[in-house]
Design an enzyme around this catalytic site. Structure first.
Site, PDB file in Angstrom:
ATOM      1  N   ARG A 126       0.850  -1.202   0.000  1.00  0.00           N
ATOM      2  CA  ARG A 126       0.000   0.000   0.000  1.00  0.00           C
ATOM      3  C   ARG A 126       0.882   1.247   0.000  1.00  0.00           C
ATOM      4  O   ARG A 126       0.646   2.189  -0.710  1.00  0.00           O
ATOM      5  CB  ARG A 126      -0.975   0.010   1.181  1.00  0.00           C
ATOM      6  CG  ARG A 126      -1.743   1.315   1.285  1.00  0.00           C
ATOM      7  CD  ARG A 126      -3.087   1.244   2.018  1.00  0.00           C
ATOM      8  NE  ARG A 126      -3.115   0.322   3.118  1.00  0.00           N
ATOM      9  CZ  ARG A 126      -2.472   0.499   4.297  1.00  0.00           C
ATOM     10  NH1 ARG A 126      -1.788   1.598   4.511  1.00  0.00           N
ATOM     11  NH2 ARG A 126      -2.546  -0.413   5.233  1.00  0.00           N
ATOM     12  N   TYR A 161     -15.772  16.932 -15.861  1.00  0.00           N
ATOM     13  CA  TYR A 161     -16.129  15.520 -15.913  1.00  0.00           C
ATOM     14  C   TYR A 161     -17.244  15.243 -14.904  1.00  0.00           C
ATOM     15  O   TYR A 161     -17.155  15.645 -13.739  1.00  0.00           O
ATOM     16  CB  TYR A 161     -14.866  14.699 -15.596  1.00  0.00           C
ATOM     17  CG  TYR A 161     -15.099  13.221 -15.570  1.00  0.00           C
ATOM     18  CD1 TYR A 161     -15.373  12.528 -16.739  1.00  0.00           C
ATOM     19  CD2 TYR A 161     -15.050  12.515 -14.381  1.00  0.00           C
ATOM     20  CE1 TYR A 161     -15.583  11.164 -16.713  1.00  0.00           C
ATOM     21  CE2 TYR A 161     -15.259  11.149 -14.348  1.00  0.00           C
ATOM     22  CZ  TYR A 161     -15.535  10.483 -15.522  1.00  0.00           C
ATOM     23  OH  TYR A 161     -15.743   9.136 -15.492  1.00  0.00           O
ATOM     24  N   ASP A 177      -6.741  19.079 -14.358  1.00  0.00           N
ATOM     25  CA  ASP A 177      -7.072  17.740 -14.856  1.00  0.00           C
ATOM     26  C   ASP A 177      -6.627  17.717 -16.320  1.00  0.00           C
ATOM     27  O   ASP A 177      -7.246  18.340 -17.181  1.00  0.00           O
ATOM     28  CB  ASP A 177      -8.588  17.500 -14.718  1.00  0.00           C
ATOM     29  CG  ASP A 177      -9.009  16.108 -15.180  1.00  0.00           C
ATOM     30  OD1 ASP A 177      -8.273  15.494 -15.972  1.00  0.00           O
ATOM     31  OD2 ASP A 177     -10.098  15.650 -14.770  1.00  0.00           O
ATOM     32  N   LYS A 186      -7.399   6.700 -19.566  1.00  0.00           N
ATOM     33  CA  LYS A 186      -7.657   7.238 -20.902  1.00  0.00           C
ATOM     34  C   LYS A 186      -6.384   7.196 -21.761  1.00  0.00           C
ATOM     35  O   LYS A 186      -5.914   6.113 -22.051  1.00  0.00           O
ATOM     36  CB  LYS A 186      -8.230   8.647 -20.761  1.00  0.00           C
ATOM     37  CG  LYS A 186      -9.307   8.789 -19.658  1.00  0.00           C
ATOM     38  CD  LYS A 186     -10.571   8.005 -19.925  1.00  0.00           C
ATOM     39  CE  LYS A 186     -11.502   7.915 -18.715  1.00  0.00           C
ATOM     40  NZ  LYS A 186     -11.862   9.172 -18.073  1.00  0.00           N
TER      41      LYS A 186
HETATM   42  C1  LIG Z   1     -12.426   9.596 -16.834  1.00  0.00           C
HETATM   43  C2  LIG Z   1     -12.109  10.923 -16.283  1.00  0.00           C
HETATM   44  C3  LIG Z   1     -11.940  11.124 -14.910  1.00  0.00           C
HETATM   45  C4  LIG Z   1     -12.138  10.007 -13.900  1.00  0.00           C
HETATM   46  O1  LIG Z   1     -11.200   9.007 -14.055  1.00  0.00           O
HETATM   47  P1  LIG Z   1     -11.487   7.448 -13.706  1.00  0.00           P
HETATM   48  O2  LIG Z   1     -10.205   6.811 -14.068  1.00  0.00           O
HETATM   49  O3  LIG Z   1     -12.643   7.029 -14.533  1.00  0.00           O
HETATM   50  O4  LIG Z   1     -11.796   7.403 -12.245  1.00  0.00           O
HETATM   51  C5  LIG Z   1     -11.611  12.395 -14.469  1.00  0.00           C
HETATM   52  N1  LIG Z   1     -11.471  13.422 -15.338  1.00  0.00           N
HETATM   53  C6  LIG Z   1     -11.632  13.266 -16.660  1.00  0.00           C
HETATM   54  C7  LIG Z   1     -11.470  14.433 -17.558  1.00  0.00           C
HETATM   55  C8  LIG Z   1     -11.970  12.020 -17.182  1.00  0.00           C
HETATM   56  O5  LIG Z   1     -12.152  11.875 -18.504  1.00  0.00           O
END
Ligand SMILES: *Cc1c(COP(=O)(O)O)cnc(C)c1O
Length: 380
Positions: A47, A99, A171, A196
């Site tokens: 962890r 998001y 982000d 992504k």
């Molecule tokens: C998918 C996404 C998230 C969340 O990420 P997860 O891996 O699905 O928890 C946050 N911000 C953006 C812009 C995203 O596309």
């Protein structure tokens, strides 16, 4: 080292010291033997740290020109860790079309703990100052934003944040570090849904944070260890493998994205196309300054703005898969109003442009002619 070389070598040792393996091994272990209490080789329990995760975290830091990287079990777990830096009474100013899952985390989880969120349009960054008071501790920016592809001026946000001694988090999921590196523009924290573009193959869910400041890194590392939203070594291996082709995938995502955006913009059944590379995009100039290219994420609306039309289009697509998520090698299509953004009340989402006919495309790296033919038949 330049970016493309970093995707392959950044933060990595070239060969594993034990057997010379070229890829970092998957250390599928929860614990590590100690010769005497505290006598270990840098890892005591997975962890708090794991060698495969450490290899990925170094790679992530290198890609974003940061000093420290932290990997989490999902993008939302990474965001959750950032908000845990705050205390009851603190306030956050965030992008209004962010998001859907981030919105839900802020509204449904953290508001209960006494943290206040202001969701505002940041296309004109100077508006942020109207919402700053003594309790403001964090500015949360998503650019390009989801799903409206708004572009926010990171440098302008950073000068406001610095003036008021507030943290700026970006982000960077939609852009990926190939297109933009927010730490270089003055951000304090970069966040990724590694699910992504970083992973890039739609086979893993993961999140990441990258920072430069040592004190901030320690606080986040403490939260990562104390709250425990870590990712497993197998997933770290997959994302490390994904990162090695990030630059060539992104190049193709951008090329295909451009061709499709231009095609959609001239299609008689399409009303609006949202892609930061189009000169008609309201913040195209800022996109040109802060991004290397414009990416493969495109949203559009159909004429008449009917929900049934949009649903028919996404159902008719054959190569584009109807699915949530983005950033994989395969093309995906989504209907934000009923999918990713269904958790945002209709009134709220329509204010930011997420209308009933909006369709979001994650343009993959297939042959672009096939993708265009698919869109043509589905729109027909
Ligand atoms: C998918 C996404 C998230 C969340 O990420 P997860 O891996 O699905 O928890 C946050 N911000 C953006 C812009 C995203 O596309």
């Amino acid at each position: 080292m330049k970016f493309n070389t970093k995707t392959i070598h950044g933060g990595q040792y070239n060969v594993d010291p034990a057997y010379g393996s070229v890829m970092p091994p998957i250390y599928q272990t929860s614990t590590y033997s100690q010769t005497t209490p505290g006598g270990h080789k840098g890892f005591e329990y997975s962890r708090s740290g794991n060698p495969t995760r450490a290899a990925l975290e170094k790679s992530l830091a290198s890609l974003e020109n940061g000093n420290y990287g932290l990997a989490f079990g999902s993008g939302l777990a990474a965001i959750d860790a950032v908000i845990k830096l705050l205390q009851p009474g603190d306030e956050v100013i965030c992008t209004n079309d962010l998001y859907g899952g981030s919105y839900r985390l802020f509204k449904k989880i953290f508001e209960k703990f006494g943290i206040k969120f202001h969701f505002i349009g940041m296309q004109d960054a100077s508006k942020i100052e109207n919402f700053i008071n003594d309790n403001t501790k964090l500015i949360w920016v998503e650019t390009p934003s989801n799903p409206m592809m708004n572009i926010i001026d990171i440098k302008a946000c950073s000068s406001i944040a610095k003036k008021h001694k507030i943290l700026l988090a970006v982000d960077n999921t939609f852009a990926s570090p190939y297109l933009q590196q927010p730490l270089d523009m003055g951000a304090d924290i970069v966040m990724h849904s590694a699910t992504k573009y970083l992973g890039g193959h739609s086979d893993v869910v993961m999140g990441a944070l990258i920072v430069n400041n040592n004190e901030l890194a320690e606080k986040l590392y403490f939260i990562q260890k104390a709250s425990g939203a870590i990712c497993g070594p197998q997933d770290c291996f997959l994302v490390l493998r994904g990162i090695k082709t990030l630059h060539i995938r992104m190049q193709r995502h951008c090329e295909n994205g451009k061709a499709i955006a231009i095609f959609l913009a001239s299609h008689p059944k399409i009303d609006k196309v949202y892609w930061p590379g189009l000169p008609s995009h309201p913040n195209h100039e800022i996109a040109k300054q802060q991004m290397k290219d414009f990416g493969g994420m495109i949203s559009f609306t159909t004429k008449g703005n009917r929900m049934e039309d949009a649903i028919k289009v996404v159902e008719n697509l054959k190569i584009f898969t109807l699915a949530e998520s983005l950033g994989g090698v395969e093309s995906l299509a989504g209907h934000p109003a009923t999918m990713t953004h269904a958790s945002i009340p209709k009134e709220e989402r329509e204010k930011t442009g997420v209308v009933d006919s909006l369709i979001r495309l994650s343009v993959g790296i297939e042959d672009v002619e096939d993708l265009m033919d698919d869109l043509k038949q589905a729109l027909g």
